[in-house]
Design a protein around this motif. Structure first.
Motif, PDB file in Angstrom:
ATOM      1  N   ALA A 237       0.836  -1.210   0.000  1.00 34.51           N
ATOM      2  CA  ALA A 237       0.000   0.000   0.000  1.00 34.51           C
ATOM      3  C   ALA A 237       0.865   1.253   0.000  1.00 34.51           C
ATOM      4  N   ALA A 238       1.938   1.248   0.795  1.00 37.57           N
ATOM      5  CA  ALA A 238       2.846   2.398   0.809  1.00 37.57           C
ATOM      6  C   ALA A 238       3.463   2.612  -0.571  1.00 37.57           C
ATOM      7  N   PHE A 239       3.870   1.535  -1.213  1.00 43.99           N
ATOM      8  CA  PHE A 239       4.439   1.611  -2.556  1.00 43.99           C
ATOM      9  C   PHE A 239       3.438   2.218  -3.537  1.00 43.99           C
ATOM     10  N   LEU A 240       2.187   1.761  -3.485  1.00 41.58           N
ATOM     11  CA  LEU A 240       1.162   2.262  -4.400  1.00 41.58           C
ATOM     12  C   LEU A 240       0.846   3.732  -4.146  1.00 41.58           C
ATOM     13  N   VAL A 241       0.834   4.136  -2.877  1.00 41.81           N
ATOM     14  CA  VAL A 241       0.606   5.549  -2.572  1.00 41.81           C
ATOM     15  C   VAL A 241       1.727   6.388  -3.172  1.00 41.81           C
ATOM     16  N   GLY A 242       2.968   5.902  -3.063  1.00 38.15           N
ATOM     17  CA  GLY A 242       4.083   6.608  -3.688  1.00 38.15           C
ATOM     18  C   GLY A 242       3.940   6.678  -5.198  1.00 38.15           C
ATOM     19  N   TRP A 243       3.495   5.580  -5.794  1.00 39.21           N
ATOM     20  CA  TRP A 243       3.273   5.536  -7.250  1.00 39.21           C
ATOM     21  C   TRP A 243       2.268   6.609  -7.666  1.00 39.21           C
ATOM     22  N   PHE A 244       1.159   6.701  -6.939  1.00 42.09           N
ATOM     23  CA  PHE A 244       0.131   7.682  -7.292  1.00 42.09           C
ATOM     24  C   PHE A 244       0.513   9.095  -6.874  1.00 42.09           C
ATOM     25  N   LEU A 245       1.384   9.230  -5.874  1.00 43.76           N
ATOM     26  CA  LEU A 245       1.888  10.569  -5.551  1.00 43.76           C
ATOM     27  C   LEU A 245       2.717  11.129  -6.703  1.00 43.76           C
ATOM     28  N   HIS A 246       3.452  10.264  -7.385  1.00 43.89           N
ATOM     29  CA  HIS A 246       4.194  10.735  -8.546  1.00 43.89           C
ATOM     30  C   HIS A 246       3.230  11.130  -9.658  1.00 43.89           C
ATOM     31  N   ARG A 247       2.133  10.424  -9.765  1.00 45.52           N
ATOM     32  CA  ARG A 247       1.132  10.748 -10.783  1.00 45.52           C
ATOM     33  C   ARG A 247       0.460  12.088 -10.491  1.00 45.52           C
ATOM     34  N   GLU A 248       0.217  12.359  -9.210  1.00 48.17           N
ATOM     35  CA  GLU A 248      -0.422  13.621  -8.793  1.00 48.17           C
ATOM     36  C   GLU A 248       0.519  14.349  -7.842  1.00 48.17           C
ATOM     37  N   GLN A 249       1.555  14.983  -8.389  1.00 48.28           N
ATOM     38  CA  GLN A 249       2.602  15.572  -7.564  1.00 48.28           C
ATOM     39  C   GLN A 249       2.157  16.821  -6.811  1.00 48.28           C
ATOM     40  N   GLU A 250       1.013  17.357  -7.168  1.00 49.09           N
ATOM     41  CA  GLU A 250       0.484  18.488  -6.415  1.00 49.09           C
ATOM     42  C   GLU A 250       0.223  18.093  -4.962  1.00 49.09           C
ATOM     43  N   ASN A 251      -0.005  16.809  -4.711  1.00 49.84           N
ATOM     44  CA  ASN A 251      -0.247  16.359  -3.342  1.00 49.84           C
ATOM     45  C   ASN A 251       1.000  16.470  -2.466  1.00 49.84           C
ATOM     46  N   LEU A 252       2.180  16.530  -3.067  1.00 45.40           N
ATOM     47  CA  LEU A 252       3.373  16.804  -2.279  1.00 45.40           C
ATOM     48  C   LEU A 252       3.298  18.186  -1.656  1.00 45.40           C
ATOM     49  N   ARG A 253       2.754  19.123  -2.388  1.00 45.06           N
ATOM     50  CA  ARG A 253       2.587  20.475  -1.853  1.00 45.06           C
ATOM     51  C   ARG A 253       1.521  20.501  -0.761  1.00 45.06           C
ATOM     52  N   VAL A 254       0.498  19.690  -0.935  1.00 46.28           N
ATOM     53  CA  VAL A 254      -0.542  19.591   0.098  1.00 46.28           C
ATOM     54  C   VAL A 254       0.064  19.050   1.389  1.00 46.28           C
ATOM     55  N   LEU A 255       0.907  18.030   1.277  1.00 46.27           N
ATOM     56  CA  LEU A 255       1.569  17.479   2.459  1.00 46.27           C
ATOM     57  C   LEU A 255       2.505  18.507   3.089  1.00 46.27           C
ATOM     58  N   ALA A 256       3.151  19.328   2.262  1.00 41.73           N
ATOM     59  CA  ALA A 256       4.041  20.354   2.790  1.00 41.73           C
ATOM     60  C   ALA A 256       3.275  21.375   3.620  1.00 41.73           C
ATOM     61  N   LEU A 257       2.049  21.671   3.223  1.00 41.64           N
ATOM     62  CA  LEU A 257       1.225  22.610   3.973  1.00 41.64           C
ATOM     63  C   LEU A 257       0.638  21.993   5.243  1.00 41.64           C
ATOM     64  N   ASP A 258       0.391  20.683   5.212  1.00 36.85           N
ATOM     65  CA  ASP A 258      -0.311  20.020   6.323  1.00 36.85           C
ATOM     66  C   ASP A 258       0.604  19.198   7.220  1.00 36.85           C
ATOM     67  N   TRP A 259       1.912  19.301   7.058  1.00 39.52           N
ATOM     68  CA  TRP A 259       2.804  18.406   7.790  1.00 39.52           C
ATOM     69  C   TRP A 259       2.608  18.509   9.291  1.00 39.52           C
ATOM     70  N   HIS A 260       2.340  19.745   9.788  1.00 42.01           N
ATOM     71  CA  HIS A 260       2.194  19.910  11.239  1.00 42.01           C
ATOM     72  C   HIS A 260       0.942  19.224  11.762  1.00 42.01           C
ATOM     73  N   LEU A 261      -0.116  19.160  10.944  1.00 43.13           N
ATOM     74  CA  LEU A 261      -1.335  18.458  11.359  1.00 43.13           C
ATOM     75  C   LEU A 261      -1.077  16.957  11.446  1.00 43.13           C
ATOM     76  N   TYR A 262      -0.347  16.434  10.475  1.00 36.84           N
ATOM     77  CA  TYR A 262      -0.012  15.014  10.515  1.00 36.84           C
ATOM     78  C   TYR A 262       0.940  14.709  11.668  1.00 36.84           C
ATOM     79  N   ALA A 263       1.806  15.655  12.010  1.00 39.90           N
ATOM     80  CA  ALA A 263       2.705  15.453  13.149  1.00 39.90           C
ATOM     81  C   ALA A 263       1.908  15.311  14.443  1.00 39.90           C
ATOM     82  N   VAL A 264       0.878  16.145  14.588  1.00 42.26           N
ATOM     83  CA  VAL A 264       0.007  16.038  15.769  1.00 42.26           C
ATOM     84  C   VAL A 264      -0.699  14.689  15.780  1.00 42.26           C
ATOM     85  N   GLY A 265      -1.204  14.264  14.622  1.00 40.43           N
ATOM     86  CA  GLY A 265      -1.856  12.965  14.524  1.00 40.43           C
ATOM     87  C   GLY A 265      -0.916  11.823  14.853  1.00 40.43           C
TER      88      GLY A 265
END
Length: 401
Positions: A237-265
């Motif tokens: 599953a982790a591999f597939l998420v990485g595969w699709f993250l490359h397909r939709e690289q805008e989500n890397l920017r989304v993670l960059a904005l939300d990293w602190h929320l995921y850190a709390v989680g």
């Protein structure tokens, strides 16, 4: 605020991959200084231990290999776009398959040598433990992979993913299904529910596995030719998420904005998991009632996906610019991880009965291991044929790289 992505090299993801591999070196170095392993006859268990190291181990183990497989999936699709299916297969056989074979016959004998040495030092009494160490069920031939299991599992996942992709393309040549999956993942990131959706099926598979050693998290397929299902599901599953993250690289920017929320989680999920299971490391099954078992599985997987997204988001935000030091570590980390285990185990055996505090011995092990690995990489790998063998290139000896 926007975050640029270098199309030629994803420096932030290189840094995450390096941290995942180098974190594994730290993880293996601290194992014998954690309480709880002695009763399971872990041969390198030291008399000097520290409970805090167990928590550190738990946190490192939580994210390192899953993050590695996510990054592997990202770069696998990048290579697929550049080289095609046949090119990807040839590349992965050279960079993953051949190193697995070559290092297996170097690393495993050295590891076995350290085991013989430590058992001789302990004599016939062992460490005094009486509990049984639990391992995932072995299907098929008994093949001990040791810490090289991740290379074998990567090869298995490459085969499964490429076979699945070929099947999907055969009846979905327009890419409708793949686009739908990408949109669903994109929505999950934007709604910030990806850790829940991705973690739930893996948590269920672990909950239903009576042999699951809960404190150790995702069961690594360290033995056998057929990976255990929860481990294959989690890392696949982790591999597939990485595969699709490359397909939709805008989500890397989304993670960059939300990293602190995921850190709390990640902190919240880890706290709940440790509250349920306890902070004492164990190599055996912990008896939990059904509710606690479900809560632990859910909290662990939620924390795992959160910490992966937090680390990746943090790297994309702050490590996106090229750095010579990170580039060097990223290049060196593969060699360092492949070779570190026998060095650490031999040093742990050598220092086993030294009357020193755990912090002194651990510091010495990390320092000696780091010097040996970095020096050997710089002079034996980086500028030689071994650099080509492992990463596809070697650096000129006088280039300053």
């Amino acid at each position: 605020m926007t975050y640029s992505i270098d199309e030629n090299r994803f420096h932030s993801l290189d840094a995450v991959r390096a941290c995942a591999l180098l974190g594994g070196i730290l993880l293996h170095a601290i194992m014998n200084y954690m309480p709880g392993y002695r009763e399971y006859n872990w041969p390198w268990s030291d008399n000097s231990t520290n409970a805090g190291l167990g928590i550190l181990y738990f946190v490192i183990h939580l994210f390192r290999m899953s993050s590695f497989f996510l990054i592997a999936g990202f770069f696998a699709r990048l290579l697929h776009q550049r080289l095609g299916t046949k090119g990807l297969i040839k590349n992965r056989l050279r960079r993953i398959g051949l190193p697995l074979i070559a290092f297996y016959f170097v690393v495993m004998p050295l590891g076995f040598l350290s085991f013989i040495w430590v058992t001789q030092k302990l004599g016939t009494s062992g460490t005094g433990g009486t509990a049984k160490m639990e391992l995932p069920p072995v299907i098929g031939p008994f093949v001990p992979w040791g810490h090289l299991w991740f290379l074998y599992l990567l090869l298995v996942i490459y085969v499964l993913v490429l076979a699945a992709r070929a099947t999907v393309v055969s009846f979905d040549s327009e890419g409708t299904l793949r686009s739908t999956v990408s949109r669903l993942l994109d929505s999950a990131f934007r709604l910030r529910i990806a850790p829940l959706l991705l973690g739930a099926p893996i948590a269920l598979s672990l909950y239903l596995s009576p042999w699951w050693v809960q404190w150790q998290g995702i069961p690594s397929p360290i033995i056998g030719l057929v990976p255990n299902f929860p481990g294959l599901l989690a890392y696949g599953a982790a591999f597939l998420v990485g595969w699709f993250l490359h397909r939709e690289q805008e989500n890397l920017r989304v993670l960059a904005l939300d990293w602190h929320l995921y850190a709390v989680g990640a902190v919240a999920g880890t706290a709940v998991a440790l509250y349920v299971i306890g902070i004492k490391p164990t190599l055996g099954i912990v008896e939990l009632n059904n509710v606690d078992r479900a809560v632990y599985a859910g909290a662990y997987l939620f924390a795992q996906w959160c910490v992966m997204f937090a680390v990746i988001g943090l790297a994309v935000r702050y490590l996106r610019v090229a750095s010579g030091r990170w580039r060097y570590l990223a290049d060196a980390s593969y060699w360092m991880y492949l070779m570190h285990a026998p060095i650490i185990f031999l040093l742990q055996t050598w220092m086993l009965h030294w009357p020193l505090h755990w912090s002194v011995k651990l510091s010495m092990i990390l320092a000696i291991t780091s010097v040996l690995l970095l020096t050997s990489y710089h002079y034996l790998v980086r500028t030689t044929f071994m650099g080509v063998f492992l990463s596809g290139r070697k650096y000129p000896r006088l280039s300053g790289n």
